[in-house]
Design a protein around this motif. Sequence first.
Motif, mmCIF file in Angstrom:
data_model
loop_
_atom_site.group_PDB
_atom_site.id
_atom_site.type_symbol
_atom_site.label_atom_id
_atom_site.label_comp_id
_atom_site.label_asym_id
_atom_site.label_seq_id
_atom_site.Cartn_x
_atom_site.Cartn_y
_atom_site.Cartn_z
ATOM 1 N N GLY A 172 1.253 7.991 -2.363
ATOM 2 C CA GLY A 172 0.480 6.781 -2.561
ATOM 3 C C GLY A 172 -0.573 6.978 -3.645
ATOM 4 N N PRO A 173 -1.303 5.932 -3.941
ATOM 5 C CA PRO A 173 -1.182 4.592 -3.358
ATOM 6 C C PRO A 173 0.001 3.806 -3.935
ATOM 7 N N ARG A 174 0.622 2.992 -3.071
ATOM 8 C CA ARG A 174 1.695 2.086 -3.481
ATOM 9 C C ARG A 174 1.283 0.664 -3.105
ATOM 10 N N MET A 175 1.361 -0.259 -4.041
ATOM 11 C CA MET A 175 0.924 -1.625 -3.778
ATOM 12 C C MET A 175 1.968 -2.362 -2.940
ATOM 13 N N PHE A 176 1.513 -2.998 -1.865
ATOM 14 C CA PHE A 176 2.445 -3.754 -1.025
ATOM 15 C C PHE A 176 2.200 -5.260 -1.095
ATOM 16 N N VAL A 177 1.069 -5.706 -1.621
ATOM 17 C CA VAL A 177 0.803 -7.146 -1.772
ATOM 18 C C VAL A 177 1.320 -7.567 -3.137
ATOM 19 N N LYS A 178 2.421 -8.287 -3.139
ATOM 20 C CA LYS A 178 3.055 -8.695 -4.393
ATOM 21 C C LYS A 178 3.280 -10.204 -4.363
ATOM 22 N N ILE A 179 2.341 -10.930 -4.937
ATOM 23 C CA ILE A 179 2.386 -12.393 -5.017
ATOM 24 C C ILE A 179 2.162 -12.769 -6.472
ATOM 25 N N TYR B 8 13.756 1.184 4.922
ATOM 26 C CA TYR B 8 13.872 2.625 5.107
ATOM 27 C C TYR B 8 14.576 3.254 3.909
ATOM 28 N N GLY B 9 13.961 4.271 3.350
ATOM 29 C CA GLY B 9 14.520 4.960 2.199
ATOM 30 C C GLY B 9 14.113 4.387 0.867
ATOM 31 N N SER B 10 13.492 3.188 0.862
ATOM 32 C CA SER B 10 13.072 2.561 -0.380
ATOM 33 C C SER B 10 11.693 3.069 -0.789
ATOM 34 N N GLU B 11 11.438 3.081 -2.085
ATOM 35 C CA GLU B 11 10.139 3.486 -2.610
ATOM 36 C C GLU B 11 9.230 2.297 -2.890
ATOM 37 N N GLU B 12 9.774 1.076 -2.898
ATOM 38 C CA GLU B 12 9.012 -0.099 -3.301
ATOM 39 C C GLU B 12 8.998 -1.153 -2.199
ATOM 40 N N TRP B 13 7.825 -1.692 -1.947
ATOM 41 C CA TRP B 13 7.706 -2.846 -1.056
ATOM 42 C C TRP B 13 8.297 -4.070 -1.741
#
Length: 682
Positions: free
Chosen positions: A319-326, A376-381
């Motif tokens: 991380g950090p990985r951004m999960f809010v994608k609007i 599961y297994g993905s790197e991106e939200w």
Amino acid sequence: MIRSCLVSLVLAGISLAAAQIPDGGSFTNSIGMHLRRVAPGSFAMGVEDKALPKELPPIPHLQYGDFDERPLHTVRISKPFFIAAFEVTNAQYEQFDPAHRSLRGKLGFSKADDEAVVFVNWNDAVRFCRWLSEKEKRPYRLPTEAEWEYSARAGSNTPFFTGATLPDSMLKHAVRSWYPDPGRSKNDEVVPLFVGKTPPNPWGLYDMHGNVEEWVHDWYGPYIHTPQVDPVGRVSGDFRVTRGGSHSTEPYYLRSANRMGMLPDDSQWLTGFRVVLGEMPATKPLPAMPPERYQLNVRQQPPANLGKGPDPSKPYFKGPRMFVKIAPGSHGPLFFDHNHDTALAACPNGDLLAVWFSCVEEAGREMTVAVSRLRYGSEEWEPASPFWDVPDRNDSAPALWFDGDRTLYHFNAMGAAATWGNPAIIVRTSTDNGVTWSAARFVATEHGPRNMPVQSVIRTREGFILVPADAPSGIEEKGSALHISRDNGRTWADAGGTIAGIHAGVVQLKDGKLLAFGRGADVDGHMPQSVSADMGKTWTTTASPFPPIGGGQRHVVLRLKEGPIFLASFAKDMPMAGGGAERRVTGIFGAVSFDEGRTWPVMRVITDDLPDHIVRTMDAAPFRFGPREVQHIVMSPNSSEVRGYMSVCQTADGVIQLISSRQHYAFNLAWLKARSDGGSNE
């Protein structure tokens, strides 16, 4: 002779009910209801994609009308019907349900015979119509949404039948209301709900804008582009539509085109109804709404290696990985402006689900709940999808919880109007990894100030499910309530006590007591910690070793699978050991206790330990610059995010999954124990 006439009517294609529709332009029934005849015709339903008139009191982000009022489409009402000139009154409703008299004056509203009835849910309104139909041998029902808007417009195409605005005489406390929150409202917010005291529209109908909201027949769902004849809404849904707005509501939401909605079982002081006399249109409903992105192609079987993860003896961090994608500029159903108050759960199949509220203003009616899935297994939200949205109600405070078996729980506050001062609590469940959800049920049916869930749901060793909920009074951050189910979620009760501070994080200690931490209600300059030996009935509060936190910050606490208690919170220039010398850290830190919260020997900042670099953070962060969409912090070995509403869970592979208001961090216990210089943190 009578039989012969009935046969003739059937052969002529006219139902018995249709034969009982009165003649003339008006009709008064046996309980004193006055109804007006509405002739067939066509109208433009909804709003155009252009700015509303400047004269309308502005809500800037909604200057083009709500997203759910578009597209503007032509509707034809093919048959005449009669609609009540007035909303149903207490005296009329109580001929059907005398017990309702005990609700007169609840919270101060609707005491008199000729005030609009309130505290009736959709099912109550439908039962009243059935009772009246049987009594009079005439077909009474709720209006369809299209019939209601057609009647309210009365031939107009302006926001109100009066034009761009309503005259002051037709407004009843037309402001954003916090009532009945005792710290933010006053008794003068209680207004009379007498029917018919303002001028009628050109078709002789009173109180179509304001007074009380009105239940209509339809399930809530999006409009379609094509012209429609006698539409009846969707075949199913979560919410029944209400129309017209009410007292204690901003004028924008009283427009003819505005759409609101509620759970069919909800009742409160803002909503009543009026009736229609006429057969229900035989139109086929529109299909249910299609699935959202997070519901598509979800693997149901857990992978064989679900529990296999990083070596628990070696530090692991990602991380950090951004999960809010609007998308920038989004103004409904998701909003780019403000995304906050997260909840996180691991699914049985290994996916992660994150939800949060999305809005422009935290106290606004436009608020919705968004969701993203990390497969599961993905790197991106994945990009965000709509998750839960009671139309034109404040949806503050979602919570997610996985019971460790097969069921996901979604808890949410559900405002009676705008603001978070008067919510109820609902719960939904999913047994297919969040693809489908049960119909919402109430945890707390009464709208009130102890009902804003916190993302710290746990199951005790006794099998009880505990849901903390903010219990503020006004602007003071006084405390949190605890809602308990002792029968696996079927029934719920407020434990009665109050945890010191809002946004409480709760764990159960090995001796059965509950340990909670809160924001606000600081003790000697420290975050308060409270202990209960009676499952939340009473709490004893002392100072924790942690610094207090404030606006835009929420801590988390979690019992790890390995046994210790983990806490994450926020520091400001806090001393922390590392590299043989004391250093000062700011931002999110993690702490671990191996002795049931008595001491916290492990403590480190939650950062990737890289040299100074920019990380996007929540939109209300103090270190922002430029437009709202570019708000950042400088992350370093000694600094992390300084604002955010965190949520945490631990996945089957032992990894701690922590999210802020925008970023996702994953790490294990070994990483927490290790210092950034490679030494031990114990």
